[in-house]
Design a protein around this motif. Structure first.
Motif, PDB file in Angstrom:
ATOM      1  N   THR A   1       0.820  -1.212   0.000  1.00  0.00           N
ATOM      2  CA  THR A   1       0.000   0.000   0.000  1.00  0.00           C
ATOM      3  C   THR A   1       0.855   1.263   0.000  1.00  0.00           C
ATOM      4  O   THR A   1       0.640   2.173  -0.801  1.00  0.00           O
TER       5      THR A   1
ATOM      6  N   ASN B   1       1.176   4.048  -3.031  1.00  0.00           N
ATOM      7  CA  ASN B   1       0.869   5.438  -2.733  1.00  0.00           C
ATOM      8  C   ASN B   1       2.004   6.357  -3.191  1.00  0.00           C
ATOM      9  O   ASN B   1       1.773   7.377  -3.822  1.00  0.00           O
TER      10      ASN B   1
ATOM     11  N   ASP C   1      -8.780   1.595  -3.138  1.00  0.00           N
ATOM     12  CA  ASP C   1      -9.484   2.323  -2.077  1.00  0.00           C
ATOM     13  C   ASP C   1      -8.523   2.777  -0.987  1.00  0.00           C
ATOM     14  O   ASP C   1      -8.650   3.881  -0.455  1.00  0.00           O
ATOM     15  N   ARG C   2      -7.562   1.950  -0.656  1.00  0.00           N
ATOM     16  CA  ARG C   2      -6.622   2.273   0.428  1.00  0.00           C
ATOM     17  C   ARG C   2      -5.717   3.455   0.100  1.00  0.00           C
ATOM     18  O   ARG C   2      -5.181   4.089   0.999  1.00  0.00           O
TER      19      ARG C   2
ATOM     20  N   ASN D   1      -6.742   5.935  -2.101  1.00  0.00           N
ATOM     21  CA  ASN D   1      -7.606   6.972  -2.664  1.00  0.00           C
ATOM     22  C   ASN D   1      -7.410   7.083  -4.174  1.00  0.00           C
ATOM     23  O   ASN D   1      -7.159   8.166  -4.703  1.00  0.00           O
ATOM     24  N   ALA D   2      -7.500   5.954  -4.855  1.00  0.00           N
ATOM     25  CA  ALA D   2      -7.292   5.906  -6.299  1.00  0.00           C
ATOM     26  C   ALA D   2      -8.409   5.081  -6.946  1.00  0.00           C
ATOM     27  O   ALA D   2      -9.320   4.627  -6.256  1.00  0.00           O
ATOM     28  N   THR D   3      -8.301   4.900  -8.253  1.00  0.00           N
ATOM     29  CA  THR D   3      -9.324   4.204  -9.028  1.00  0.00           C
ATOM     30  C   THR D   3      -8.682   3.126  -9.886  1.00  0.00           C
ATOM     31  O   THR D   3      -7.613   3.344 -10.448  1.00  0.00           O
TER      32      THR D   3
ATOM     33  N   ARG E   1      -4.574   7.763 -10.133  1.00  0.00           N
ATOM     34  CA  ARG E   1      -4.990   8.807  -9.200  1.00  0.00           C
ATOM     35  C   ARG E   1      -4.709  10.149  -9.843  1.00  0.00           C
ATOM     36  O   ARG E   1      -3.771  10.352 -10.528  1.00  0.00           O
TER      37      ARG E   1
END
Length: 82
Positions: free
Chosen positions: A28, A32, A64-65, A67-69, A82
């Motif tokens: 994660t 990120n 989701d963790r 904040n992306a698609t 993102r």
């Protein structure tokens, strides 16, 4: 020289995040960080990570963790934006 279209960019991306037996928790932070540097990241989900879950579900959870698609999944690979 013309710019690549979005589908061409996605196709030409190299996998830069590999999800293994330690699962999505282990990647994660890495994902990120990569999304802070570039808008698209290709992620490969190895068999050990999938267990009884499909790639789409894991990709959605991972996105989701951070904040992306999820842009697309194909086989055991997903592209996250993102």
């Amino acid at each position: 020289m013309s710019e690549e279209t979005r589908p061409q960019r996605i196709h030409n991306l190299d996998v830069t995040v590999w999800v293994g037996k330690r699962g999505i928790d282990a990647v994660t932070e890495e994902l990120n960080g990569q999304l802070e540097e570039t808008d698209l990241v290709k992620v490969k989900f190895h068999r050990a990570a999938r267990g009884g879950t499909d790639t789409e579900t894991l990709a959605d959870d991972l996105a989701d963790r951070v904040n992306a698609t999820v842009v697309e999944t194909r086989g055991h690979t997903a592209v996250i934006e993102r």
